[in-house]
Scaffold this active site. Structure first.
Site, PDB file in Angstrom:
ATOM      1  N   PRO A  35      29.528  23.871  16.990  1.00 16.28           N
ATOM      2  CA  PRO A  35      30.975  23.912  16.731  1.00 16.28           C
ATOM      3  C   PRO A  35      31.694  22.577  16.935  1.00 16.28           C
ATOM      4  CG  PRO A  35      30.429  25.017  18.791  1.00 16.28           C
ATOM      5  CD  PRO A  35      29.137  24.748  18.093  1.00 16.28           C
ATOM      6  N   ASN A  36      32.612  22.353  16.024  1.00 13.11           N
ATOM      7  CA  ASN A  36      33.545  21.211  16.056  1.00 13.11           C
ATOM      8  C   ASN A  36      32.909  19.875  15.698  1.00 13.11           C
ATOM      9  OD1 ASN A  36      35.839  22.793  16.891  1.00 13.11           O
ATOM     10  ND2 ASN A  36      34.800  22.990  18.849  1.00 13.11           N
ATOM     11  N   ARG A  88      37.900  13.763  15.392  1.00 13.78           N
ATOM     12  CA  ARG A  88      38.020  14.495  16.638  1.00 13.78           C
ATOM     13  C   ARG A  88      37.866  13.535  17.833  1.00 13.78           C
ATOM     14  NH1 ARG A  88      33.054  17.975  19.152  1.00 13.78           N
ATOM     15  NH2 ARG A  88      34.216  18.818  20.912  1.00 13.78           N
ATOM     16  N   TYR A 102      34.163  10.368  20.837  1.00 12.60           N
ATOM     17  CA  TYR A 102      33.049  10.596  19.910  1.00 12.60           C
ATOM     18  C   TYR A 102      32.905   9.520  18.826  1.00 12.60           C
ATOM     19  CZ  TYR A 102      33.163  15.164  22.153  1.00 12.60           C
ATOM     20  OH  TYR A 102      33.139  16.172  23.086  1.00 12.60           O
ATOM     21  N   ASN A 162      22.594  19.487  18.604  1.00  8.35           N
ATOM     22  CA  ASN A 162      23.833  19.274  19.346  1.00  8.35           C
ATOM     23  C   ASN A 162      24.582  20.596  19.270  1.00  8.35           C
ATOM     24  OD1 ASN A 162      26.239  18.610  20.520  1.00  8.35           O
ATOM     25  ND2 ASN A 162      26.473  16.654  19.430  1.00  8.35           N
ATOM     26  N   ALA A 177      29.951  22.853  22.561  1.00  4.60           N
ATOM     27  CA  ALA A 177      30.309  23.573  23.794  1.00  4.60           C
ATOM     28  C   ALA A 177      29.417  24.783  24.053  1.00  4.60           C
ATOM     29  CB  ALA A 177      31.782  23.998  23.728  1.00  4.60           C
ATOM     30  N   GLU A 207      17.714  18.498  22.890  1.00  4.99           N
ATOM     31  CA  GLU A 207      19.161  18.633  23.107  1.00  4.99           C
ATOM     32  C   GLU A 207      19.808  17.257  22.997  1.00  4.99           C
ATOM     33  OE1 GLU A 207      20.040  19.667  27.144  1.00  4.99           O
ATOM     34  OE2 GLU A 207      22.185  19.953  26.758  1.00  4.99           O
ATOM     35  N   HIS A 220      23.610  15.058  22.907  1.00  4.62           N
ATOM     36  CA  HIS A 220      25.072  14.953  23.031  1.00  4.62           C
ATOM     37  C   HIS A 220      25.470  13.516  22.751  1.00  4.62           C
ATOM     38  CE1 HIS A 220      25.222  18.928  24.636  1.00  4.62           C
ATOM     39  NE2 HIS A 220      24.244  18.605  25.452  1.00  4.62           N
ATOM     40  N   ARG A 250      31.639  13.690  32.476  1.00  8.29           N
ATOM     41  CA  ARG A 250      32.885  14.292  32.000  1.00  8.29           C
ATOM     42  C   ARG A 250      33.287  15.473  32.901  1.00  8.29           C
ATOM     43  NH1 ARG A 250      32.577  15.218  25.760  1.00  8.29           N
ATOM     44  NH2 ARG A 250      34.814  15.558  26.114  1.00  8.29           N
TER      45      ARG A 250
HETATM   46  C1  DQA Z   1      29.126  17.321  22.861  1.00 13.13           C
HETATM   47  C2  DQA Z   1      29.558  17.551  24.305  1.00 13.13           C
HETATM   48  C3  DQA Z   1      30.066  18.967  24.498  1.00 13.13           C
HETATM   49  O1  DQA Z   1      30.482  19.165  25.834  1.00 13.13           O
HETATM   50  C4  DQA Z   1      31.248  19.221  23.580  1.00 13.13           C
HETATM   51  O2  DQA Z   1      31.685  20.557  23.704  1.00 13.13           O
HETATM   52  C5  DQA Z   1      30.958  18.884  22.166  1.00 13.13           C
HETATM   53  C6  DQA Z   1      30.236  17.642  21.877  1.00 13.13           C
HETATM   54  C7  DQA Z   1      28.692  15.854  22.601  1.00 13.13           C
HETATM   55  O3  DQA Z   1      28.083  15.598  21.559  1.00 13.13           O
HETATM   56  O4  DQA Z   1      28.986  14.974  23.410  1.00 13.13           O
HETATM   57  O5  DQA Z   1      31.392  19.556  21.242  1.00 13.13           O
HETATM   58  O6  DQA Z   1      28.002  18.140  22.594  1.00 13.13           O
END
Ligand code: DQA
Length: 142
Positions: A10-11, A18, A23, A74, A77, A98, A100, A107
């Site tokens: 998501p996102n 964003r 990011y 990725n 959240a 995994e 990020h 954070r």
């Molecule tokens: C993320 C870190 C997560 O905590 C966050 O919710 C994201 C992006 C990252 O790529 O740093 O959506 O996965």
């Protein structure tokens, strides 16, 4: 044909617009395109979804496909609370890395916990778009 799946939750479709201070300004399309340039010999497939079930479907479908060398995930959240995604990762054969972009350990408190980390082959965080490249490299070395 063997391939690596780049799976974004998501996102992450909003990368580029964003929270660019966290990011960066590269879009998801930019990141996928630069992975293609960095790994010209490797077939890369890409899925992004804002929906937990669709992320699980992709893990099941590709993670059980013998042609899938691994999944760069990725989970956004979902990382911090989706036991359903953790179960899906545990259920498939393909290694899942995994990823990020941000350094989640530096954070907010809720981001410091990953419920998927124990079932992933490894985790890479904090290197921006380069986190994806490092994860593809790791899968190619498995
Ligand atoms: C993320 C870190 C997560 O905590 C966050 O919710 C994201 C992006 C990252 O790529 O740093 O959506 O996965």
């Amino acid at each position: 044909m063997k391939y690596i799946l780049i799976l974004n939750g998501p996102n992450l479709n909003l990368l580029g617009q964003r929270e660019p201070d966290i990011y960066g300004t590269a879009t998801l399309c930019d990141i996928i395109a630069s992975l293609g340039e960095a790994f010209p010999q490797t077939a890369l497939r890409h899925v992004q979804s804002n929906h937990e079930g669709a992320v699980i479907d992709a893990i099941q479908q590709h993670g059980l496909d013998p042609d899938c060398l691994g999944i760069v995930l990725n989970a956004g959240a979902f990382t911090h609370y989706s036991y359903a995604i953790a179960d899906a990762i545990a259920a498939v054969k393909a290694p899942v890395v995994e990823v990020h972009m941000s350094n989640v350990q530096a954070r907010e408190e809720f981001r410091r916990r990953s419920v998927i980390a124990p079932v992933c082959r490894g985790s890479i965080a904090g290197f921006g778009a380069d986190s994806y490249r490092l994860a593809v490299e790791a899968i190619l070395r498995f």
